[in-house]
Write a protein that holds these residues in place. Sequence first.
Motif, PDB file in Angstrom:
ATOM      1  N   ALA A 297       0.828  -1.206   0.000  1.00  0.00           N
ATOM      2  CA  ALA A 297       0.000   0.000   0.000  1.00  0.00           C
ATOM      3  C   ALA A 297       0.864   1.259   0.000  1.00  0.00           C
ATOM      4  O   ALA A 297       0.580   2.228  -0.707  1.00  0.00           O
ATOM      5  CB  ALA A 297      -0.937  -0.009   1.208  1.00  0.00           C
ATOM      6  N   ALA A 298       1.933   1.254   0.787  1.00  0.00           N
ATOM      7  CA  ALA A 298       2.813   2.421   0.836  1.00  0.00           C
ATOM      8  C   ALA A 298       3.523   2.628  -0.496  1.00  0.00           C
ATOM      9  O   ALA A 298       3.676   3.759  -0.964  1.00  0.00           O
ATOM     10  CB  ALA A 298       3.825   2.261   1.970  1.00  0.00           C
ATOM     11  N   ASP A 299       3.969   1.543  -1.124  1.00  0.00           N
ATOM     12  CA  ASP A 299       4.647   1.641  -2.421  1.00  0.00           C
ATOM     13  C   ASP A 299       3.737   2.226  -3.494  1.00  0.00           C
ATOM     14  O   ASP A 299       4.170   2.994  -4.354  1.00  0.00           O
ATOM     15  CB  ASP A 299       5.127   0.263  -2.862  1.00  0.00           C
ATOM     16  CG  ASP A 299       6.573   0.009  -2.445  1.00  0.00           C
ATOM     17  OD1 ASP A 299       7.297   0.992  -2.233  1.00  0.00           O
ATOM     18  OD2 ASP A 299       6.956  -1.160  -2.301  1.00  0.00           O
TER      19      ASP A 299
ATOM     20  N   ARG B  55      -3.923   4.730   0.858  1.00  0.00           N
ATOM     21  CA  ARG B  55      -4.140   4.904   2.287  1.00  0.00           C
ATOM     22  C   ARG B  55      -4.282   3.543   2.961  1.00  0.00           C
ATOM     23  O   ARG B  55      -4.872   2.614   2.395  1.00  0.00           O
ATOM     24  CB  ARG B  55      -5.412   5.713   2.549  1.00  0.00           C
ATOM     25  CG  ARG B  55      -5.431   7.074   1.900  1.00  0.00           C
ATOM     26  CD  ARG B  55      -4.412   8.012   2.474  1.00  0.00           C
ATOM     27  NE  ARG B  55      -4.670   8.361   3.864  1.00  0.00           N
ATOM     28  CZ  ARG B  55      -3.970   9.253   4.549  1.00  0.00           C
ATOM     29  NH1 ARG B  55      -2.929   9.845   3.980  1.00  0.00           N
ATOM     30  NH2 ARG B  55      -4.260   9.524   5.790  1.00  0.00           N
ATOM     31  N   LEU B  56      -3.735   3.424   4.164  1.00  0.00           N
ATOM     32  CA  LEU B  56      -3.829   2.176   4.900  1.00  0.00           C
ATOM     33  C   LEU B  56      -5.163   2.079   5.621  1.00  0.00           C
ATOM     34  O   LEU B  56      -5.730   3.097   6.038  1.00  0.00           O
ATOM     35  CB  LEU B  56      -2.694   2.071   5.923  1.00  0.00           C
ATOM     36  CG  LEU B  56      -1.380   1.441   5.448  1.00  0.00           C
ATOM     37  CD1 LEU B  56      -0.718   2.293   4.389  1.00  0.00           C
ATOM     38  CD2 LEU B  56      -0.439   1.231   6.627  1.00  0.00           C
ATOM     39  N   SER B  57      -5.650   0.868   5.782  1.00  0.00           N
ATOM     40  CA  SER B  57      -6.851   0.664   6.589  1.00  0.00           C
ATOM     41  C   SER B  57      -6.510   0.927   8.048  1.00  0.00           C
ATOM     42  O   SER B  57      -5.336   0.853   8.446  1.00  0.00           O
ATOM     43  CB  SER B  57      -7.366  -0.766   6.418  1.00  0.00           C
ATOM     44  OG  SER B  57      -6.433  -1.696   6.963  1.00  0.00           O
TER      45      SER B  57
ATOM     46  N   GLN C 253       1.332  10.170   0.738  1.00  0.00           N
ATOM     47  CA  GLN C 253       0.019   9.748   0.276  1.00  0.00           C
ATOM     48  C   GLN C 253      -0.595   8.681   1.185  1.00  0.00           C
ATOM     49  O   GLN C 253      -1.820   8.562   1.277  1.00  0.00           O
ATOM     50  CB  GLN C 253       0.113   9.208  -1.154  1.00  0.00           C
ATOM     51  CG  GLN C 253       0.563  10.237  -2.175  1.00  0.00           C
ATOM     52  CD  GLN C 253      -0.401  11.401  -2.290  1.00  0.00           C
ATOM     53  OE1 GLN C 253      -1.608  11.225  -2.167  1.00  0.00           O
ATOM     54  NE2 GLN C 253       0.124  12.592  -2.534  1.00  0.00           N
ATOM     55  N   SER C 254       0.219   7.920   1.864  1.00  0.00           N
ATOM     56  CA  SER C 254      -0.279   6.827   2.700  1.00  0.00           C
ATOM     57  C   SER C 254      -0.454   7.215   4.157  1.00  0.00           C
ATOM     58  O   SER C 254      -1.321   6.678   4.841  1.00  0.00           O
ATOM     59  CB  SER C 254       0.677   5.622   2.616  1.00  0.00           C
ATOM     60  OG  SER C 254       0.787   5.154   1.295  1.00  0.00           O
ATOM     61  N   PHE C 255       0.346   8.177   4.664  1.00  0.00           N
ATOM     62  CA  PHE C 255       0.359   8.430   6.098  1.00  0.00           C
ATOM     63  C   PHE C 255       0.058   9.868   6.498  1.00  0.00           C
ATOM     64  O   PHE C 255      -0.227  10.125   7.661  1.00  0.00           O
ATOM     65  CB  PHE C 255       1.724   8.034   6.680  1.00  0.00           C
ATOM     66  CG  PHE C 255       2.054   6.584   6.511  1.00  0.00           C
ATOM     67  CD1 PHE C 255       1.487   5.621   7.319  1.00  0.00           C
ATOM     68  CD2 PHE C 255       2.927   6.163   5.516  1.00  0.00           C
ATOM     69  CE1 PHE C 255       1.782   4.281   7.159  1.00  0.00           C
ATOM     70  CE2 PHE C 255       3.238   4.826   5.350  1.00  0.00           C
ATOM     71  CZ  PHE C 255       2.659   3.884   6.177  1.00  0.00           C
ATOM     72  N   ALA C 256       0.120  10.824   5.586  1.00  0.00           N
ATOM     73  CA  ALA C 256      -0.057  12.232   5.964  1.00  0.00           C
ATOM     74  C   ALA C 256      -1.516  12.545   6.243  1.00  0.00           C
ATOM     75  O   ALA C 256      -2.429  11.912   5.699  1.00  0.00           O
ATOM     76  CB  ALA C 256       0.469  13.141   4.854  1.00  0.00           C
TER      77      ALA C 256
ATOM     78  N   MET D  82       1.088  -1.258  11.761  1.00  0.00           N
ATOM     79  CA  MET D  82       2.323  -0.588  11.365  1.00  0.00           C
ATOM     80  C   MET D  82       2.918   0.179  12.538  1.00  0.00           C
ATOM     81  O   MET D  82       4.129   0.150  12.776  1.00  0.00           O
ATOM     82  CB  MET D  82       2.025   0.351  10.191  1.00  0.00           C
ATOM     83  CG  MET D  82       3.198   1.198   9.747  1.00  0.00           C
ATOM     84  SD  MET D  82       3.167   2.831  10.545  1.00  0.00           S
ATOM     85  CE  MET D  82       4.617   3.564   9.807  1.00  0.00           C
ATOM     86  N   VAL D  83       2.056   0.865  13.313  1.00  0.00           N
ATOM     87  CA  VAL D  83       2.527   1.619  14.483  1.00  0.00           C
ATOM     88  C   VAL D  83       3.109   0.670  15.529  1.00  0.00           C
ATOM     89  O   VAL D  83       4.129   0.970  16.162  1.00  0.00           O
ATOM     90  CB  VAL D  83       1.383   2.460  15.072  1.00  0.00           C
ATOM     91  CG1 VAL D  83       1.781   3.056  16.422  1.00  0.00           C
ATOM     92  CG2 VAL D  83       0.981   3.572  14.108  1.00  0.00           C
TER      93      VAL D  83
END
Length: 264
Positions: A129-131, A135-137, A177-180, A144-145
């Motif tokens: 998803a990050a690549d 956005r992560l579920s 795009q995935s975490f902000a 991930m955290v």
Amino acid sequence: MMSDVTRCIKEEITSVLPSLPKNTLHLLVEKVLNKGVETKEDLQYVKEKDVAELIRPIQCRKLLKAWSAHGTEICSAPQSSVCSLPLPSSSSSSSLSSPLCLPSPTLKKNWPATFAIPWDKMPPGITAAADSGKRLSPADRRQMVCVLVDEMRKFEANPMKSQCLIIAERVVRQFPQSFANMIEDRIIGGGYSSLLTQIKVRVEHLNRNNTLARLRSNKCSTGAKQKTGPADSYGCTQWQPDFPPEVTETTLDMKKQSHGVLLM
């Protein structure tokens, strides 16, 4: 596909010049690589004339000063603690490769600056998803955290908020795009506030027993027993207080009678 050395140089530049446009950043990374930089340590040999055509003079001096200080730090460390980046390899399957190196004991106090995000320990769904910039579920984000905090606690059991902030900024800067924090296509503030909160909450959760014990020991070590009274947060704390020394029921009755005569 981004190699380890390319990603490392990009992070080194953005840590000093975070507001640099993406196009300029891409050209600057290519310029540095074309000059022969093959490892992180090679950045200390870059000269102002090598990058002057892409960035302004003050930006150039900031960048070279940071790289020069980084080179001095590496030279003063023990030989066993210096680690070089691997050369780009066609066998790399993902831009989320293994950590570049482990921080040396001499740099333990400044471990967030050399901390490598443990992407290789993340589940495949998170890295994919990050690549792809998705956005992560909520479940994947929490996982991930957890992995991230577990790796951070190998360096310090109870990281401070300022240390967590450095890690959160790095994650968001690498994959915005995935975490902000975003509204539509616009990043809110620094974009890392929610991730920072999640990291800090996870740290406090894992250290809840140790934190409580530490707080209790500090209170007991003072040797003074403080008796807490009722808090005046709702209603009245003392609805029938004792009379002052100079007041009795007789004097109160006399005041009542005198006030009654005056009112009549």
